[in-house]
Design a protein around this motif. Structure first.
Motif, PDB file in Angstrom:
ATOM      1  N   ALA A   1      22.408  -8.371 136.572  1.00  0.00           N
ATOM      2  CA  ALA A   1      23.677  -9.008 136.206  1.00  0.00           C
ATOM      3  C   ALA A   1      23.428 -10.368 135.553  1.00  0.00           C
ATOM      4  O   ALA A   1      24.084 -10.730 134.566  1.00  0.00           O
ATOM      5  CB  ALA A   1      24.562  -9.159 137.440  1.00  0.00           C
ATOM      6  N   LYS A   2      22.466 -11.105 136.093  1.00  0.00           N
ATOM      7  CA  LYS A   2      22.137 -12.416 135.540  1.00  0.00           C
ATOM      8  C   LYS A   2      21.514 -12.297 134.157  1.00  0.00           C
ATOM      9  O   LYS A   2      21.836 -13.059 133.233  1.00  0.00           O
ATOM     10  CB  LYS A   2      21.170 -13.142 136.488  1.00  0.00           C
ATOM     11  N   LEU A   3      20.625 -11.327 133.981  1.00  0.00           N
ATOM     12  CA  LEU A   3      20.000 -11.123 132.672  1.00  0.00           C
ATOM     13  C   LEU A   3      21.025 -10.683 131.629  1.00  0.00           C
ATOM     14  O   LEU A   3      20.982 -11.133 130.477  1.00  0.00           O
ATOM     15  CB  LEU A   3      18.877 -10.086 132.780  1.00  0.00           C
ATOM     16  N   ASN A   4      21.952  -9.815 132.032  1.00  0.00           N
ATOM     17  CA  ASN A   4      23.010  -9.392 131.112  1.00  0.00           C
ATOM     18  C   ASN A   4      23.875 -10.578 130.686  1.00  0.00           C
ATOM     19  O   ASN A   4      24.315 -10.669 129.533  1.00  0.00           O
ATOM     20  CB  ASN A   4      23.895  -8.328 131.767  1.00  0.00           C
ATOM     21  N   GLU A   5      24.095 -11.495 131.608  1.00  0.00           N
ATOM     22  CA  GLU A   5      24.916 -12.677 131.331  1.00  0.00           C
ATOM     23  C   GLU A   5      24.216 -13.639 130.371  1.00  0.00           C
ATOM     24  O   GLU A   5      24.856 -14.231 129.493  1.00  0.00           O
ATOM     25  CB  GLU A   5      25.231 -13.392 132.644  1.00  0.00           C
ATOM     26  N   LEU A   6      22.901 -13.801 130.525  1.00  0.00           N
ATOM     27  CA  LEU A   6      22.167 -14.834 129.788  1.00  0.00           C
ATOM     28  C   LEU A   6      21.428 -14.327 128.552  1.00  0.00           C
ATOM     29  O   LEU A   6      20.854 -15.126 127.810  1.00  0.00           O
ATOM     30  CB  LEU A   6      21.148 -15.507 130.715  1.00  0.00           C
ATOM     31  N   GLN A   7      21.442 -13.034 128.305  1.00  0.00           N
ATOM     32  CA  GLN A   7      20.536 -12.485 127.297  1.00  0.00           C
ATOM     33  C   GLN A   7      20.772 -12.998 125.882  1.00  0.00           C
ATOM     34  O   GLN A   7      19.823 -13.118 125.091  1.00  0.00           O
ATOM     35  CB  GLN A   7      20.570 -10.957 127.313  1.00  0.00           C
ATOM     36  N   MET A   8      21.998 -13.329 125.498  1.00  0.00           N
ATOM     37  CA  MET A   8      22.220 -13.799 124.126  1.00  0.00           C
ATOM     38  C   MET A   8      21.575 -15.166 123.903  1.00  0.00           C
ATOM     39  O   MET A   8      21.045 -15.429 122.813  1.00  0.00           O
ATOM     40  CB  MET A   8      23.713 -13.852 123.808  1.00  0.00           C
ATOM     41  N   SER A   9      21.575 -16.029 124.904  1.00  0.00           N
ATOM     42  CA  SER A   9      20.846 -17.295 124.792  1.00  0.00           C
ATOM     43  C   SER A   9      19.353 -17.027 124.654  1.00  0.00           C
ATOM     44  O   SER A   9      18.653 -17.676 123.869  1.00  0.00           O
ATOM     45  CB  SER A   9      21.102 -18.161 126.035  1.00  0.00           C
ATOM     46  N   TRP A  10      18.876 -16.076 125.423  1.00  0.00           N
ATOM     47  CA  TRP A  10      17.462 -15.678 125.387  1.00  0.00           C
ATOM     48  C   TRP A  10      17.101 -15.159 123.999  1.00  0.00           C
ATOM     49  O   TRP A  10      16.045 -15.495 123.445  1.00  0.00           O
ATOM     50  CB  TRP A  10      17.272 -14.595 126.443  1.00  0.00           C
ATOM     51  N   ARG A  11      17.967 -14.366 123.401  1.00  0.00           N
ATOM     52  CA  ARG A  11      17.689 -13.793 122.088  1.00  0.00           C
ATOM     53  C   ARG A  11      17.779 -14.841 120.973  1.00  0.00           C
ATOM     54  O   ARG A  11      17.071 -14.754 119.957  1.00  0.00           O
ATOM     55  CB  ARG A  11      18.666 -12.647 121.806  1.00  0.00           C
ATOM     56  N   ARG A  12      18.648 -15.825 121.153  1.00  0.00           N
ATOM     57  CA  ARG A  12      18.798 -16.846 120.102  1.00  0.00           C
ATOM     58  C   ARG A  12      17.573 -17.738 119.973  1.00  0.00           C
ATOM     59  O   ARG A  12      17.263 -18.212 118.876  1.00  0.00           O
ATOM     60  CB  ARG A  12      20.042 -17.702 120.381  1.00  0.00           C
ATOM     61  N   MET A  13      16.863 -17.979 121.074  1.00  0.00           N
ATOM     62  CA  MET A  13      15.747 -18.922 121.015  1.00  0.00           C
ATOM     63  C   MET A  13      14.591 -18.456 120.134  1.00  0.00           C
ATOM     64  O   MET A  13      14.120 -19.212 119.284  1.00  0.00           O
ATOM     65  CB  MET A  13      15.252 -19.249 122.430  1.00  0.00           C
ATOM     66  N   PRO A  14      14.093 -17.210 120.272  1.00  0.00           N
ATOM     67  CA  PRO A  14      13.046 -16.767 119.344  1.00  0.00           C
ATOM     68  C   PRO A  14      13.533 -16.745 117.894  1.00  0.00           C
ATOM     69  O   PRO A  14      12.781 -17.103 116.986  1.00  0.00           O
ATOM     70  CB  PRO A  14      12.709 -15.354 119.841  1.00  0.00           C
ATOM     71  N   ALA A  15      14.806 -16.341 117.686  1.00  0.00           N
ATOM     72  CA  ALA A  15      15.347 -16.310 116.320  1.00  0.00           C
ATOM     73  C   ALA A  15      15.348 -17.717 115.724  1.00  0.00           C
ATOM     74  O   ALA A  15      14.963 -17.924 114.567  1.00  0.00           O
ATOM     75  CB  ALA A  15      16.761 -15.728 116.332  1.00  0.00           C
ATOM     76  N   LEU A  16      15.767 -18.695 116.520  1.00  0.00           N
ATOM     77  CA  LEU A  16      15.797 -20.077 116.059  1.00  0.00           C
ATOM     78  C   LEU A  16      14.385 -20.598 115.813  1.00  0.00           C
ATOM     79  O   LEU A  16      14.121 -21.275 114.807  1.00  0.00           O
ATOM     80  CB  LEU A  16      16.503 -20.950 117.107  1.00  0.00           C
ATOM     81  N   ALA A  17      13.479 -20.264 116.724  1.00  0.00           N
ATOM     82  CA  ALA A  17      12.091 -20.704 116.570  1.00  0.00           C
ATOM     83  C   ALA A  17      11.480 -20.136 115.297  1.00  0.00           C
ATOM     84  O   ALA A  17      10.780 -20.848 114.557  1.00  0.00           O
ATOM     85  CB  ALA A  17      11.274 -20.286 117.792  1.00  0.00           C
ATOM     86  N   PHE A  18      11.736 -18.868 115.013  1.00  0.00           N
ATOM     87  CA  PHE A  18      11.212 -18.257 113.790  1.00  0.00           C
ATOM     88  C   PHE A  18      11.765 -18.952 112.548  1.00  0.00           C
ATOM     89  O   PHE A  18      11.054 -19.159 111.563  1.00  0.00           O
ATOM     90  CB  PHE A  18      11.555 -16.767 113.740  1.00  0.00           C
ATOM     91  N   CYS A  19      13.055 -19.286 112.585  1.00  0.00           N
ATOM     92  CA  CYS A  19      13.681 -19.953 111.436  1.00  0.00           C
ATOM     93  C   CYS A  19      13.019 -21.299 111.139  1.00  0.00           C
ATOM     94  O   CYS A  19      12.947 -21.723 109.989  1.00  0.00           O
ATOM     95  CB  CYS A  19      15.176 -20.169 111.685  1.00  0.00           C
ATOM     96  N   TYR A  20      12.535 -21.961 112.190  1.00  0.00           N
ATOM     97  CA  TYR A  20      11.882 -23.258 112.028  1.00  0.00           C
ATOM     98  C   TYR A  20      10.355 -23.152 111.974  1.00  0.00           C
ATOM     99  O   TYR A  20       9.660 -24.158 111.931  1.00  0.00           O
ATOM    100  CB  TYR A  20      12.294 -24.202 113.165  1.00  0.00           C
ATOM    101  N   GLY A  21       9.847 -21.924 111.995  1.00  0.00           N
ATOM    102  CA  GLY A  21       8.407 -21.730 111.900  1.00  0.00           C
ATOM    103  C   GLY A  21       7.646 -22.146 113.138  1.00  0.00           C
ATOM    104  O   GLY A  21       6.493 -22.583 113.058  1.00  0.00           O
ATOM    105  N   ILE A  22       8.289 -22.018 114.304  1.00  0.00           N
ATOM    106  CA  ILE A  22       7.660 -22.413 115.566  1.00  0.00           C
ATOM    107  C   ILE A  22       7.242 -21.155 116.329  1.00  0.00           C
ATOM    108  O   ILE A  22       8.084 -20.314 116.651  1.00  0.00           O
ATOM    109  CB  ILE A  22       8.634 -23.237 116.432  1.00  0.00           C
TER     110      ILE A  22
END
Length: 201
Positions: A99-120
């Motif tokens: 339940a907790k992972l389902n609640e937080l997963q979009m934040s989790w998914r945004r971080m790698p996407a953001l990191a890739f955009c900045y080349g991190i």
């Protein structure tokens, strides 16, 4: 490092809101740690079964969470509670954890996407999220390899909508005869290579 002067960082980067990025980062770290524990516990249980260790996972968790250990956390208490349940199978499908992972997963998914955009590089975020998605998926994209193998070698594939084994003509140049002949030639060459390798030894 020489590559840092040759391979440039992204310049057309997205605008971010600091507060959201910080919040997403905290949630992504939480999900990543939970998933790392889930994978580790599943590996320990599998190894215990194969090697007949009779490992007590809850006792391991208790030791890891002992005062003075650098692993001490409230999260470990939650994980221990999940592992102590009689119907425990995998940490990721525990009712409270999932339940907790389902609640937080979009934040989790945004971080790698953001990191890739900045080349991190963020290998831990990516690896944990890949494990999570691999575990939860009913149909894996790896099945595309079957189609690729059928394309170049006529190895065939299975379908979900009907029983049996199938092979397709993927291009105008493909015919079943050509594909079968190519597959037979590839197999013959492979066998010849094996025999030649044995002779050299």
């Amino acid at each position: 490092v020489e590559a840092s002067y040759i391979l440039k960082s992204p310049t057309d980067t997205p605008v971010i809101f600091k507060d959201q990025a910080v919040d997403d980062l905290q949630k992504a770290i939480y999900c990543t740690i939970i998933t790392a524990y889930a994978e580790g516990i599943s590996i320990l249980l599998a190894a215990s079964e194969v090697e007949s260790w009779d490992a007590n996972i809850t006792e391991c968790l208790r030791i890891w969470n002992h005062p003075g250990s650098f692993l001490v956390s409230n999260m470990l208490n939650k994980i221990m509670s999940a592992c102590e349940k009689e119907n425990f199978k995998h940490l990721l499908i525990d009712e409270e954890i999932s339940a907790k992972l389902n609640e937080l997963q979009m934040s989790w998914r945004r971080m790698p996407a953001l990191a890739f955009c900045y080349g991190i590089p963020c290998p831990t975020f990516c690896a944990s999220l890949t494990y999570y998605d691999s575990y939860r998926m009913k149909i894996m994209p790896i099945r595309l390899l079957r189609a690729q193998r059928d394309f170049f070698g006529g190895h065939g594939y299975e379908r979900f909508d009907r029983d049996g084994y199938f092979s397709s003509c993927w291009t105008r140049d493909h015919t079943m005869q050509k594909k079968k002949r190519a597959a037979a030639e590839a197999l013959e060459k492979e066998m010849a290579d094996v025999q030649n390798e044995r002779k050299r030894r």
